[in-house]
Write a protein that holds these residues in place. Structure first.
Motif, PDB file in Angstrom:
ATOM      1  N   TYR A  30     -68.383   2.484 -77.644  1.00  0.00           N
ATOM      2  CA  TYR A  30     -67.167   1.916 -78.234  1.00  0.00           C
ATOM      3  C   TYR A  30     -66.325   1.213 -77.172  1.00  0.00           C
ATOM      4  CZ  TYR A  30     -62.725   1.907 -80.905  1.00  0.00           C
ATOM      5  OH  TYR A  30     -61.560   1.544 -81.545  1.00  0.00           O
ATOM      6  N   GLU A  63     -58.090   4.048 -80.793  1.00  0.00           N
ATOM      7  CA  GLU A  63     -59.346   4.750 -81.013  1.00  0.00           C
ATOM      8  C   GLU A  63     -59.244   5.540 -82.314  1.00  0.00           C
ATOM      9  OE1 GLU A  63     -60.523   7.143 -77.741  1.00  0.00           O
ATOM     10  OE2 GLU A  63     -60.406   5.496 -76.272  1.00  0.00           O
ATOM     11  N   LEU A 123     -70.471   8.551 -79.000  1.00  0.00           N
ATOM     12  CA  LEU A 123     -70.265   7.125 -79.234  1.00  0.00           C
ATOM     13  C   LEU A 123     -69.133   6.523 -78.401  1.00  0.00           C
ATOM     14  CD1 LEU A 123     -70.453   7.345 -83.137  1.00  0.00           C
ATOM     15  CD2 LEU A 123     -72.238   6.419 -81.645  1.00  0.00           C
ATOM     16  N   GLU A 124     -68.463   7.347 -77.602  1.00  0.00           N
ATOM     17  CA  GLU A 124     -67.264   6.889 -76.906  1.00  0.00           C
ATOM     18  C   GLU A 124     -67.557   5.765 -75.910  1.00  0.00           C
ATOM     19  OE1 GLU A 124     -63.421   9.055 -74.899  1.00  0.00           O
ATOM     20  OE2 GLU A 124     -65.409   9.779 -74.305  1.00  0.00           O
ATOM     21  N   THR A 138     -72.590  -2.753 -82.773  1.00  0.00           N
ATOM     22  CA  THR A 138     -71.901  -1.493 -82.502  1.00  0.00           C
ATOM     23  C   THR A 138     -71.359  -0.889 -83.789  1.00  0.00           C
ATOM     24  OG1 THR A 138     -71.284  -2.352 -80.322  1.00  0.00           O
ATOM     25  CG2 THR A 138     -70.099  -0.425 -81.104  1.00  0.00           C
ATOM     26  N   THR A 197     -64.831  13.474 -83.023  1.00  0.00           N
ATOM     27  CA  THR A 197     -64.342  12.336 -82.264  1.00  0.00           C
ATOM     28  C   THR A 197     -65.521  11.466 -81.834  1.00  0.00           C
ATOM     29  OG1 THR A 197     -64.500  13.486 -80.152  1.00  0.00           O
ATOM     30  CG2 THR A 197     -62.434  13.725 -81.397  1.00  0.00           C
ATOM     31  N   LEU A 198     -65.205  10.299 -81.304  1.00  0.00           N
ATOM     32  CA  LEU A 198     -66.266   9.437 -80.783  1.00  0.00           C
ATOM     33  C   LEU A 198     -67.031  10.145 -79.672  1.00  0.00           C
ATOM     34  CD1 LEU A 198     -64.468   5.953 -80.613  1.00  0.00           C
ATOM     35  CD2 LEU A 198     -66.265   6.638 -82.208  1.00  0.00           C
ATOM     36  N   VAL A 253     -72.137   2.866 -84.781  1.00  0.00           N
ATOM     37  CA  VAL A 253     -71.040   3.824 -84.978  1.00  0.00           C
ATOM     38  C   VAL A 253     -71.059   4.363 -86.405  1.00  0.00           C
ATOM     39  CG1 VAL A 253     -68.523   4.059 -85.099  1.00  0.00           C
ATOM     40  CG2 VAL A 253     -69.578   2.916 -83.141  1.00  0.00           C
ATOM     41  N   MET A 284     -71.666   8.258 -86.624  1.00  0.00           N
ATOM     42  CA  MET A 284     -70.585   9.095 -87.150  1.00  0.00           C
ATOM     43  C   MET A 284     -71.024   9.806 -88.419  1.00  0.00           C
ATOM     44  SD  MET A 284     -67.663  10.382 -86.714  1.00  0.00           S
ATOM     45  CE  MET A 284     -67.209   9.480 -85.227  1.00  0.00           C
ATOM     46  N   VAL A 343     -64.166   5.000 -89.482  1.00  0.00           N
ATOM     47  CA  VAL A 343     -64.251   4.920 -88.029  1.00  0.00           C
ATOM     48  C   VAL A 343     -64.834   3.582 -87.601  1.00  0.00           C
ATOM     49  CG1 VAL A 343     -65.341   5.902 -85.978  1.00  0.00           C
ATOM     50  CG2 VAL A 343     -64.433   7.420 -87.761  1.00  0.00           C
TER      51      VAL A 343
END
Length: 534
Positions: free
Chosen positions: A435, A417, A431-432, A148, A425-426, A152, A156, A186
């Motif tokens: 995560y 977060e 990507l939220e 992950t 933002t994620l 990420v 990002m 991040v």
């Protein structure tokens, strides 16, 4: 020293010492290079007992005489400040982030660690604790976190490039490097405490001795082993950066004069042991170990099954309680997970005798040369109870001019977060879900490992906790340090995690002492930042 005790310190100049002294009215200043750390400590200590110059002292001192002196004055008479004069550089490589936090937890410490902002920690590997049959479960959790982390980081970076065009005045490599650092800011939330890192430290021998003793007393096997390796490194021959070049030179000299080459080898390539005398008695600290156990038991008895009360990210505590209440609360704080106010409320409800019993737990096992526990550093005017992610705490941990008390790592406080004003933002980067699902699975694994019943399960399970995990710590300081941390850590080039904490520290001081707010040169962390500014 007893009147009949002899010492090898000379009070007259040796025959081979430099004859010339600077005129009495002229100050002489010179840097010193090439002396062994313990020999240099001995030479500097002689200033208090001899009229010799540093050059004269060093010309007559041998490592054997330094060892004899240190055995007498450092160990027998307890002149501990002598060890402050011997400074030793160390490289500590391939240790976990968890162990690194513990290693650097010294008020008198200087060093640098690998940065999660400028390096890809996916390449570092990780430490695996002894978990027996549970090892595959641990490995799977760590591998998922790193997978992950990779996604990420890449996701990002893509989102940042889409949101922030490259200025014509900025070179492509600088643009890429800057945004990649923002992406790592991040992604670091996914790094487990098992992640390997490396650091360098330059410490004096007294700090080294207490550091080794503290590490040897740890509940974590990796940290105990680290203490042994650090003690061995100080006692064995140090790595000589000039050794290879010196060997070549000695071989060239040997082709002309064998005796001269032998003497050159002895002078420049002899093995140098950094602090074999000053750390040889560094052992596990019974005072810390026994006191830690009794205070943890006392905290459990006092708080029982109370739920953890809600608390702000930064809580500036009032200073109205008696010193005895602060002392007892501070002693219990590192051995539980409760906010300071909640713990203090329970301590204040005790009788004076009961509080006295808690305070006495902090001293009853203290040996002759043991420094008081850090919790006894009480009476500071500003005390901040801080709940932040472990990654941000690692940055705040660098501030040594204050007292820091850290509670054990746990999943009880949840996780943060990565949110930075002006940065995608994620959720915006898509990507939220990845995560949140990764962290949920990791915490489930943490609880499974913690309750597995293998030896030291509660300690070993903590290695899979990610840096996003919130941890609680108490910072005690004066006004100057509060201003310094708030100003430095709120700057736009800093990580958004500690920027928010620094901002809340400023706001808390400004609310309690409004007339002092004008002295802070602070930047509002809620304003979007120029993400290309470093």
């Amino acid at each position: 020293m007893p009147a009949n005790q002899k010492t090898d310190i000379q009070t007259s100049s040796p025959a081979n010492a430099p004859a010339a002294h600077p005129p009495a009215s002229e100050t002489d200043v010179y840097a010193i290079h090439g002396a062994d750390p313990e020999v240099l400590a001995y030479a500097m200590a002689k200033y208090s007992r001899s009229a010799l110059t540093m050059k004269e002292s060093l010309s007559e001192i041998s490592s054997q005489r330094a060892e004899q002196f240190l055995n007498t004055f450092y160990f027998a008479y307890g002149h501990r400040s002598i060890a402050d004069l011997a400074h030793i550089p160390f490289a500590i490589e391939r240790l976990s982030l968890l162990a690194a936090i513990e290693l650097v937890d010294e008020t008198r410490w200087d060093g640098q660690e690998r940065s999660t902002r400028y390096q890809n920690f996916r390449l570092s590997g990780w430490f695996t604790p002894a978990l027996a049959a549970e090892t595959p479960t641990f490995t799977a959790a760590v591998e998922r976190l790193f997978a992950t982390y990779d996604k990420v980081s890449a996701g990002m970076l893509t989102a940042l490039k889409a949101a922030i065009p490259q200025p014509e005045s900025m070179k492509p490599d600088a643009y890429e490097r800057t945004l990649k650092a923002r992406a790592f800011d991040v992604a670091r939330y996914l790094l487990p405490l098992a992640t390997n890192t490396s650091l360098g430290q330059i410490v004096n021998a007294r700090t080294l001795e207490t550091q080794v003793s503290r590490l040897l007393t740890s509940d974590f096997a990796e940290i105990r082993q680290l203490g042994e390796k650090l003690r061995n490194a100080a006692s064995e021959a140090a790595w000589n950066v000039q050794h290879a070049a010196g060997e070549v030179l000695c071989e060239e000299i040997a082709s002309v004069d064998a005796d001269c080459a032998r003497r050159a080898h002895e002078a420049f390539l002899r093995p140098v042991k950094a602090a074999p005398t000053l750390v040889k008695y560094a052992t596990p600290n019974d005072y810390q170990r026994e006191t830690r156990s009794e205070l943890a038991h006392a905290a459990k008895l006092l708080m029982g099954s109370q739920p953890i009360a809600p608390a702000p990210v930064v809580d500036l505590l009032d200073g109205d309680e008696p010193l005895e209440v602060e002392l007892a609360t501070s002693l219990l704080y590192p051995h539980c997970h409760y906010p300071y106010r909640q713990l203090r409320h329970s301590v204040a409800a005790l009788s004076a005798n009961q509080r006295g019993e808690i305070i006495s737990l902090g001293t009853k096992h203290r040996g002759r040369h043991d420094e008081l526990l850090r919790s006894f550093s009480s009476g500071h005017s500003l005390r901040f109870d801080i709940l932040m992610d472990i990654g941000g705490f690692r940055d705040m941990h660098r501030h040594r001019r204050c007292v820091q008390l850290l509670q054990p790592y746990t999943d009880l406080h949840g996780y943060d977060e990565p949110i930075c004003p002006g940065q995608p933002t994620l959720a915006e980067a898509g990507l939220e879900t990845l995560y949140s699902e990764t962290l949920a699975a990791t915490y489930a694994t943490y609880r499974s490992l913690r309750d597995s019943g293998v030896p030291e399960a509660a300690q070993s399970a903590q290695y899979c906790l990610p840096l996003a995990t919130r941890c609680r710590s108490l910072f005690k300081m004066d006004f100057a340090e509060a201003l310094y941390i708030s100003e430095l850590r709120s700057g736009v080039a800093g990580h958004f995690s500690y920027r928010r904490v620094a901002w809340e520290m400023y706001r808390a001081v400004a609310k309690k002492h409004p007339s002092l707010a004008q002295y802070f040169r602070i930047e509002d962390v809620n304003e979007p930042v120029d993400l290309l500014r470093r």
